[in-house]
Design a protein around this motif. Sequence first.
Motif, PDB file in Angstrom:
ATOM      1  N   ASN A 139       0.854  -1.191   0.000  1.00 26.72           N
ATOM      2  CA  ASN A 139       0.000   0.000   0.000  1.00 26.72           C
ATOM      3  C   ASN A 139       0.890   1.243   0.000  1.00 26.72           C
ATOM      4  OD1 ASN A 139      -1.838   2.041   0.365  1.00 26.72           O
ATOM      5  ND2 ASN A 139      -2.770   1.196   2.212  1.00 26.72           N
ATOM      6  N   ILE A 140       1.085   1.822  -1.184  1.00 25.89           N
ATOM      7  CA  ILE A 140       2.038   2.937  -1.319  1.00 25.89           C
ATOM      8  C   ILE A 140       1.389   4.299  -1.066  1.00 25.89           C
ATOM      9  CG2 ILE A 140       3.501   1.636  -2.900  1.00 25.89           C
ATOM     10  CD1 ILE A 140       2.273   3.254  -5.202  1.00 25.89           C
ATOM     11  N   LYS A 141       0.162   4.289  -0.558  1.00 28.59           N
ATOM     12  CA  LYS A 141      -0.535   5.536  -0.200  1.00 28.59           C
ATOM     13  C   LYS A 141      -0.629   6.470  -1.408  1.00 28.59           C
ATOM     14  CE  LYS A 141      -0.516   4.057   4.092  1.00 28.59           C
ATOM     15  NZ  LYS A 141      -1.736   3.603   4.779  1.00 28.59           N
ATOM     16  N   ASN A 142      -0.120   7.689  -1.247  1.00 30.55           N
ATOM     17  CA  ASN A 142      -0.226   8.692  -2.309  1.00 30.55           C
ATOM     18  C   ASN A 142       0.990   8.723  -3.235  1.00 30.55           C
ATOM     19  OD1 ASN A 142      -2.740   9.633  -1.327  1.00 30.55           O
ATOM     20  ND2 ASN A 142      -1.681  10.879   0.211  1.00 30.55           N
ATOM     21  N   TYR A 143       1.894   7.785  -3.046  1.00 29.80           N
ATOM     22  CA  TYR A 143       3.106   7.763  -3.872  1.00 29.80           C
ATOM     23  C   TYR A 143       2.763   7.313  -5.293  1.00 29.80           C
ATOM     24  CZ  TYR A 143       7.977   6.874  -5.182  1.00 29.80           C
ATOM     25  OH  TYR A 143       9.201   6.880  -5.802  1.00 29.80           O
ATOM     26  N   SER A 144       3.486   7.805  -6.257  1.00 28.00           N
ATOM     27  CA  SER A 144       3.248   7.504  -7.661  1.00 28.00           C
ATOM     28  C   SER A 144       3.457   6.018  -7.965  1.00 28.00           C
ATOM     29  CB  SER A 144       4.194   8.345  -8.531  1.00 28.00           C
ATOM     30  OG  SER A 144       4.281   7.827  -9.828  1.00 28.00           O
ATOM     31  N   VAL A 145       2.454   5.403  -8.589  1.00 26.28           N
ATOM     32  CA  VAL A 145       2.571   3.997  -8.997  1.00 26.28           C
ATOM     33  C   VAL A 145       3.704   3.842 -10.006  1.00 26.28           C
ATOM     34  CG1 VAL A 145       1.410   2.093 -10.200  1.00 26.28           C
ATOM     35  CG2 VAL A 145       0.140   3.495  -8.562  1.00 26.28           C
ATOM     36  N   CYS A 146       3.818   4.782 -10.910  1.00 25.06           N
ATOM     37  CA  CYS A 146       4.875   4.737 -11.925  1.00 25.06           C
ATOM     38  C   CYS A 146       6.257   4.776 -11.277  1.00 25.06           C
ATOM     39  CB  CYS A 146       4.711   5.903 -12.897  1.00 25.06           C
ATOM     40  SG  CYS A 146       5.961   5.959 -14.200  1.00 25.06           S
ATOM     41  N   GLU A 147       6.440   5.652 -10.296  1.00 30.28           N
ATOM     42  CA  GLU A 147       7.734   5.764  -9.618  1.00 30.28           C
ATOM     43  C   GLU A 147       8.024   4.528  -8.771  1.00 30.28           C
ATOM     44  OE1 GLU A 147      10.163   7.982  -9.986  1.00 30.28           O
ATOM     45  OE2 GLU A 147       8.928   8.755 -11.618  1.00 30.28           O
ATOM     46  N   TRP A 148       6.993   3.978  -8.134  1.00 29.74           N
ATOM     47  CA  TRP A 148       7.188   2.760  -7.343  1.00 29.74           C
ATOM     48  C   TRP A 148       7.603   1.599  -8.255  1.00 29.74           C
ATOM     49  CZ3 TRP A 148       8.666   1.240  -2.967  1.00 29.74           C
ATOM     50  CH2 TRP A 148       8.410  -0.040  -2.477  1.00 29.74           C
ATOM     51  N   ASN A 149       6.977   1.499  -9.419  1.00 26.13           N
ATOM     52  CA  ASN A 149       7.355   0.443 -10.359  1.00 26.13           C
ATOM     53  C   ASN A 149       8.788   0.613 -10.830  1.00 26.13           C
ATOM     54  OD1 ASN A 149       4.872  -0.786 -10.170  1.00 26.13           O
ATOM     55  ND2 ASN A 149       4.036   0.188 -12.020  1.00 26.13           N
ATOM     56  N   ARG A 150       9.215   1.859 -10.996  1.00 25.17           N
ATOM     57  CA  ARG A 150      10.610   2.123 -11.381  1.00 25.17           C
ATOM     58  C   ARG A 150      11.552   1.612 -10.292  1.00 25.17           C
ATOM     59  NH1 ARG A 150      14.466   3.657 -15.355  1.00 25.17           N
ATOM     60  NH2 ARG A 150      16.177   4.680 -14.287  1.00 25.17           N
ATOM     61  N   GLN A 151      11.232   1.886  -9.031  1.00 26.86           N
ATOM     62  CA  GLN A 151      12.051   1.367  -7.935  1.00 26.86           C
ATOM     63  C   GLN A 151      12.055  -0.166  -7.935  1.00 26.86           C
ATOM     64  OE1 GLN A 151      12.242   3.026  -4.002  1.00 26.86           O
ATOM     65  NE2 GLN A 151      10.862   4.688  -4.537  1.00 26.86           N
ATOM     66  N   LEU A 152      10.885  -0.753  -8.157  1.00 26.76           N
ATOM     67  CA  LEU A 152      10.781  -2.211  -8.168  1.00 26.76           C
ATOM     68  C   LEU A 152      11.622  -2.823  -9.286  1.00 26.76           C
ATOM     69  CD1 LEU A 152       7.067  -3.205  -7.422  1.00 26.76           C
ATOM     70  CD2 LEU A 152       9.076  -3.492  -5.984  1.00 26.76           C
TER      71      LEU A 152
END
Length: 388
Positions: free
Chosen positions: A241-254
Amino acid sequence: MKLSVIVPIYNAQEYLDKCLSCIVNQSYVDMEILLIDDGSTDESGKICDKFAKKDARIRVIHKLNEGLVKTRKCGIALASGEYITFVDADDWIDKDTYSNLFEKASNADIIAYGMIEEYENRGVTKKNNIPIGIYDKKQIQEQIVPYILYSGIFYEFGLLPNLVCKIIKKELLIKCIEKVSGDVTIGEDVDFSCNVFFEADSICVLDDTPYHYVQRDNSMMRSKTPINALIELYKDLRNVNIKNYSVCEWNRQLEAYMEFVILLKAPWFLFDKLRLFRLIKQKRILIYGAGNFGREFKRSMAEKDYTNVVAMADKNWEKVKGYEIPIVGIDGIKDFEFDYIIIAILNKNICESVRDTLIQNGVENSKILFFKASDDEMQDMNILLEGI
């Protein structure tokens, strides 16, 4: 009670006395010690019972073998402390660890500090790549979350993911405990840590390094990793649950993190999928770096007959053992014919330094390769992960 120290244990009789002694002899005393014996078949259980008879703060739980995640969850559920921390059964900590940490960060949801990786002949200091200080919820979102898994430099985390260098409020772990799948058998620390980071209202980052993380060639982390374990980890992290963090940016980190962990644990899975691997297929290569990454890299190449590894090179080549191919220093590289040198080191700055040294020693720059989470690599990883 302020602190619960949880020690998951499985067949650790050789190291357990040192580990438990450093915990019971802590200068900090307002704590309980939970020894969770995960179905050990050696003398570990008896060693736990011996310590419990001498120290009333110790509770021993003997259970059937279920793996690290379920063993940690068992300890969390039984813990009585306001805070929880973990110690692996073959590691050790400095005498004043918890006294010093609580003195510097008394009320934060998470206290994050560093460690020393202990190798046979040296210690390597690992610290967080986030400035020291206390971060509130807004600051966590803006200054920590964007760098959790990827600091912007390949191979480097913003915050070290290891649970053993964290002290975490129990209520936070209880809130996140069911979000970590019991099917995850690799990267468990990352899974737990990412979930609690997003839920925390405050994090205190310190540059202390009181935890000693012992590196052993025969440890579970050196064993061959099934790809299904990495897929389960990826699925779990996608569901954080990344809250308000960008899904695109989280996927980049992943993508950066998964490239890192697959390269380290199962590089064969990326054969033909990353441009670098396609470049070296059926070529003659020399691997620079005879550590854990280099060892797994070489093993995968040999098992899949993917390329011809003619030799390995390392700064400490005279101390390297256990390879059936030549091991040389930089001066010995000139004695081999090769198409490419792969720098198998998990530190971008060191890779660049080694590259410069190789060039100074006459190796063509075009023949030197290393992984660096380039846009091309990330595009390849995105395509690969989207197919999972």
